[in-house]
Design a protein around this motif. Structure first.
Motif, PDB file in Angstrom:
ATOM      1  N   THR A 187       0.804  -1.222   0.182  1.00 15.24           N
ATOM      2  CA  THR A 187      -0.018  -0.034   0.064  1.00 15.24           C
ATOM      3  C   THR A 187       0.896   1.213   0.003  1.00 15.24           C
ATOM      4  OG1 THR A 187      -1.545  -1.098   1.201  1.00 15.24           O
ATOM      5  CG2 THR A 187      -2.030   1.128   1.175  1.00 15.24           C
ATOM      6  N   PRO A 188       1.065   1.917  -0.951  1.00 12.75           N
ATOM      7  CA  PRO A 188       2.046   3.190  -1.300  1.00 12.75           C
ATOM      8  C   PRO A 188       1.292   4.133  -0.330  1.00 12.75           C
ATOM      9  CG  PRO A 188       1.561   2.341  -3.537  1.00 12.75           C
ATOM     10  CD  PRO A 188       0.709   1.473  -2.678  1.00 12.75           C
ATOM     11  N   SER A 189       1.921   4.912   0.315  1.00 10.85           N
ATOM     12  CA  SER A 189       1.506   6.276   1.182  1.00 10.85           C
ATOM     13  C   SER A 189       1.969   7.404   0.515  1.00 10.85           C
ATOM     14  CB  SER A 189       1.813   5.881   2.639  1.00 10.85           C
ATOM     15  OG  SER A 189       1.799   6.869   3.410  1.00 10.85           O
ATOM     16  N   ALA A 190       0.947   8.258   0.363  1.00 11.12           N
ATOM     17  CA  ALA A 190       1.317   9.626   0.026  1.00 11.12           C
ATOM     18  C   ALA A 190       1.820  10.544   1.197  1.00 11.12           C
ATOM     19  CB  ALA A 190       0.109  10.400  -0.583  1.00 11.12           C
ATOM     20  N   GLU A 191       1.150  10.180   2.447  1.00 14.11           N
ATOM     21  CA  GLU A 191       1.781  10.715   3.648  1.00 14.11           C
ATOM     22  C   GLU A 191       3.298  10.444   3.828  1.00 14.11           C
ATOM     23  OE1 GLU A 191      -0.889   8.867   3.284  1.00 14.11           O
ATOM     24  OE2 GLU A 191      -2.507  10.089   3.776  1.00 14.11           O
ATOM     25  N   LEU A 192       3.729   9.083   3.439  1.00 14.37           N
ATOM     26  CA  LEU A 192       5.039   8.745   3.699  1.00 14.37           C
ATOM     27  C   LEU A 192       5.926   9.813   2.780  1.00 14.37           C
ATOM     28  CD1 LEU A 192       5.387   5.182   4.730  1.00 14.37           C
ATOM     29  CD2 LEU A 192       6.172   7.216   5.907  1.00 14.37           C
ATOM     30  N   ASP A 193       5.444   9.619   1.501  1.00 18.37           N
ATOM     31  CA  ASP A 193       6.153  10.680   0.667  1.00 18.37           C
ATOM     32  C   ASP A 193       6.451  11.839   0.739  1.00 18.37           C
ATOM     33  OD1 ASP A 193       6.439   8.390  -1.291  1.00 18.37           O
ATOM     34  OD2 ASP A 193       4.346   8.815  -2.266  1.00 18.37           O
ATOM     35  N   GLU A 194       5.356  12.562   1.410  1.00 17.22           N
ATOM     36  CA  GLU A 194       5.386  13.897   1.879  1.00 17.22           C
ATOM     37  C   GLU A 194       6.516  14.105   2.878  1.00 17.22           C
ATOM     38  OE1 GLU A 194       2.066  15.614   3.331  1.00 17.22           O
ATOM     39  OE2 GLU A 194       0.895  15.414   1.256  1.00 17.22           O
ATOM     40  N   VAL A 195       6.559  13.050   3.978  1.00 18.70           N
ATOM     41  CA  VAL A 195       7.729  13.375   5.302  1.00 18.70           C
ATOM     42  C   VAL A 195       8.918  12.938   4.902  1.00 18.70           C
ATOM     43  CG1 VAL A 195       7.985  12.399   7.511  1.00 18.70           C
ATOM     44  CG2 VAL A 195       5.588  12.553   6.770  1.00 18.70           C
ATOM     45  N   TYR A 196       9.126  12.217   3.768  1.00 18.62           N
ATOM     46  CA  TYR A 196      10.489  11.798   3.435  1.00 18.62           C
ATOM     47  C   TYR A 196      10.793  13.055   2.572  1.00 18.62           C
ATOM     48  CZ  TYR A 196      11.346   6.836   4.203  1.00 18.62           C
ATOM     49  OH  TYR A 196      11.604   5.671   4.826  1.00 18.62           O
ATOM     50  N   THR A 197      10.151  13.492   1.576  1.00 21.21           N
ATOM     51  CA  THR A 197      10.540  14.737   0.791  1.00 21.21           C
ATOM     52  C   THR A 197      10.911  15.839   1.877  1.00 21.21           C
ATOM     53  OG1 THR A 197       9.048  13.968  -1.158  1.00 21.21           O
ATOM     54  CG2 THR A 197       9.676  16.445  -0.868  1.00 21.21           C
ATOM     55  N   ALA A 198      10.063  16.047   2.901  1.00 23.34           N
ATOM     56  CA  ALA A 198      10.109  17.080   3.881  1.00 23.34           C
ATOM     57  C   ALA A 198      11.734  16.953   4.465  1.00 23.34           C
ATOM     58  CB  ALA A 198       9.269  17.327   4.894  1.00 23.34           C
ATOM     59  N   GLY A 199      11.905  15.715   4.745  1.00 22.70           N
ATOM     60  CA  GLY A 199      13.234  15.478   5.456  1.00 22.70           C
ATOM     61  C   GLY A 199      14.483  15.602   4.481  1.00 22.70           C
ATOM     62  N   LEU A 200      14.217  15.414   3.227  1.00 19.25           N
ATOM     63  CA  LEU A 200      15.416  15.680   2.091  1.00 19.25           C
ATOM     64  C   LEU A 200      15.429  17.175   1.707  1.00 19.25           C
ATOM     65  CD1 LEU A 200      14.932  12.664   0.148  1.00 19.25           C
ATOM     66  CD2 LEU A 200      16.869  13.184   1.708  1.00 19.25           C
ATOM     67  N   THR A 217       4.392  17.209  -6.870  1.00 24.03           N
ATOM     68  CA  THR A 217       5.472  17.689  -7.774  1.00 24.03           C
ATOM     69  C   THR A 217       6.820  17.787  -6.988  1.00 24.03           C
ATOM     70  OG1 THR A 217       3.810  18.987  -9.168  1.00 24.03           O
ATOM     71  CG2 THR A 217       5.932  19.384  -9.722  1.00 24.03           C
ATOM     72  N   GLN A 218       6.742  18.557  -5.983  1.00 26.11           N
ATOM     73  CA  GLN A 218       8.120  18.562  -5.409  1.00 26.11           C
ATOM     74  C   GLN A 218       8.715  17.334  -4.859  1.00 26.11           C
ATOM     75  OE1 GLN A 218       6.673  21.430  -2.314  1.00 26.11           O
ATOM     76  NE2 GLN A 218       8.082  22.950  -3.221  1.00 26.11           N
ATOM     77  N   ALA A 219       7.949  16.395  -4.441  1.00 24.68           N
ATOM     78  CA  ALA A 219       8.028  15.230  -4.014  1.00 24.68           C
ATOM     79  C   ALA A 219       8.737  14.172  -5.194  1.00 24.68           C
ATOM     80  CB  ALA A 219       6.998  14.291  -3.387  1.00 24.68           C
ATOM     81  N   GLU A 220       8.039  14.153  -6.277  1.00 27.35           N
ATOM     82  CA  GLU A 220       8.576  13.452  -7.351  1.00 27.35           C
ATOM     83  C   GLU A 220       9.955  14.105  -7.791  1.00 27.35           C
ATOM     84  OE1 GLU A 220       5.400  14.160 -10.293  1.00 27.35           O
ATOM     85  OE2 GLU A 220       4.149  12.693  -9.388  1.00 27.35           O
ATOM     86  N   GLU A 221      10.066  15.524  -7.786  1.00 26.91           N
ATOM     87  CA  GLU A 221      11.372  15.776  -8.165  1.00 26.91           C
ATOM     88  C   GLU A 221      12.596  15.328  -7.186  1.00 26.91           C
ATOM     89  OE1 GLU A 221      14.293  18.022 -10.066  1.00 26.91           O
ATOM     90  OE2 GLU A 221      12.470  17.110 -10.870  1.00 26.91           O
ATOM     91  N   VAL A 222      12.325  15.480  -5.961  1.00 29.38           N
ATOM     92  CA  VAL A 222      13.261  15.213  -4.998  1.00 29.38           C
ATOM     93  C   VAL A 222      13.654  13.394  -4.989  1.00 29.38           C
ATOM     94  CG1 VAL A 222      13.557  14.809  -2.533  1.00 29.38           C
ATOM     95  CG2 VAL A 222      12.541  16.836  -3.253  1.00 29.38           C
TER      96      VAL A 222
END
Length: 329
Positions: A187-200, A217-222
């Motif tokens: 189950t892919p999680s958009a919430e996890l994508d956001e938190v990972y992106t923020a961490g980077l 868009t920012q998450a995909e770029e990161v």
């Protein structure tokens, strides 16, 4: 039940099982009661300042340092409960649902089953053998019982390590059983994508909290930048920050997850750094010993022959010469 598969770096991942609701006191097994009592005693020792020479605080200090050295994979497997007959029956009857939550942008879904299978099976034999050796070593700690005041710490350490390996082993078997029955559901999680992106994207937890949530868009770029940094998968790149563990734990209301993430990040960072230092040392040695355009091996004197370059015939002839000299003498 929810399982979290959290990539720490592009090559290493942490598995964490959502903790089930605490059992009522009347439902706790003897093992549950012993575990709770041991945890309470350890916490009390950490705060005890009245013991002679503060030996209790010193024990917990060195003990906590030893616990940090336990691989994060073992800690992760320990969060998965043992596969009881009741739970196995519920799985086979389709009444038990399992989902594995992961950041889809930072971990491709097709890799999830492979990673889970590796986590489930790779360390089983090691946990089994170390559990047995911990049990075998317990009788040899009996002489430490003669030391006054201080309890038999080596014995209790071996008891803990045997218990820890047993927990990791039962967790890995539970996970293996799930995979054999095509569970859990990725189950892919958009919430996890956001938190990972923020961490980077952000340097600290404080700034991350104050900044707006990253867009898709920012998450995909990161994620794309991280993929580029791996050089086609040849490099291991960190995707989790140590301070980011608290944000992930808060996002899913799982406070115990924070410690597991921080421990995993610290161990993986140390491993990657050690590998990089080893590569740098090797490169420095190459530069120091080799002529321009040559490696260190190329610069060896011609009369030096490495073992890999010797033929079986030469070795055999040399052995015959030595044997003849021994006979003549």
């Amino acid at each position: 039940m929810r399982l979290f598969l959290l990539p720490v770096s592009t090559r290493r991942s942490l598995i964490y099982c959502e903790k089930l609701h605490d059992k009522a006191a009347s439902e706790r097994s003897l093992l549950d009661k012993i575990t709770i009592k041991a945890n309470e005693t350890w916490v009390a020792w950490e705060k005890d300042e009245k013991a002679l020479l503060q030996w209790k605080r010193k024990v917990t200090l060195y003990g906590n340092q030893a616990l940090k050295r336990i691989p994060y994979e073992e800690w992760g497997l320990k969060t998965i409960p043992a596969l009881t007959a009741k739970r196995k029956r519920a799985i086979l009857e389709g009444r038990e649902k399992y989902h594995v939550i992961f950041p889809g942008l930072f971990l491709h879904q097709e890799r999830v089953p492979e990673i889970l299978r590796k986590l489930a099976t790779e360390r089983q034999s090691m946990h089994r053998s170390k559990m047995i050796w911990s049990i075998v070593g317990m009788p040899f700690t009996i002489p430490f019982m003669l030391i006054p005041i201080i309890p038999n710490l080596p014995f209790f350490y071996l008891v803990y390590r045997a218990y820890s390996h047993w927990k990791a082993l039962t967790g890995s078997k539970h996970l293996e059983f799930l995979l054999q029955h095509n569970l859990p559901t990725p189950t892919p999680s958009a919430e996890l994508d956001e938190v990972y992106t923020a961490g980077l994207m952000y340097p600290t937890r404080k700034i991350s909290r104050a900044a707006p949530r990253p867009t898709r868009t920012q998450a995909e770029e990161v994620a794309r930048v991280v993929e580029q940094q791996t050089n086609g998968g040849s490099e291991d790149v960190m995707v989790l920050q140590r301070w980011n563990g608290k944000l992930i734990a808060e996002q899913f209301k799982l406070p115990d997850m924070e410690v597991e993430i921080e421990r995993a990040v610290e161990q993986v960072e140390t491993s990657i750094k050690a590998k990089e230092e080893l590569v740098e040392e090797k490169q420095e040695l190459e530069r120091a010993t080799a002529e321009p355009g040559k490696t260190a091996k190329d610069s060896l004197p011609k009369h030096i022959v490495t073992p890999n370059e010797k033929t079986d015939r030469e070795i055999h002839e040399k052995a015959e010469e030595v044997a003849k000299k021994n006979i003549q003498s």
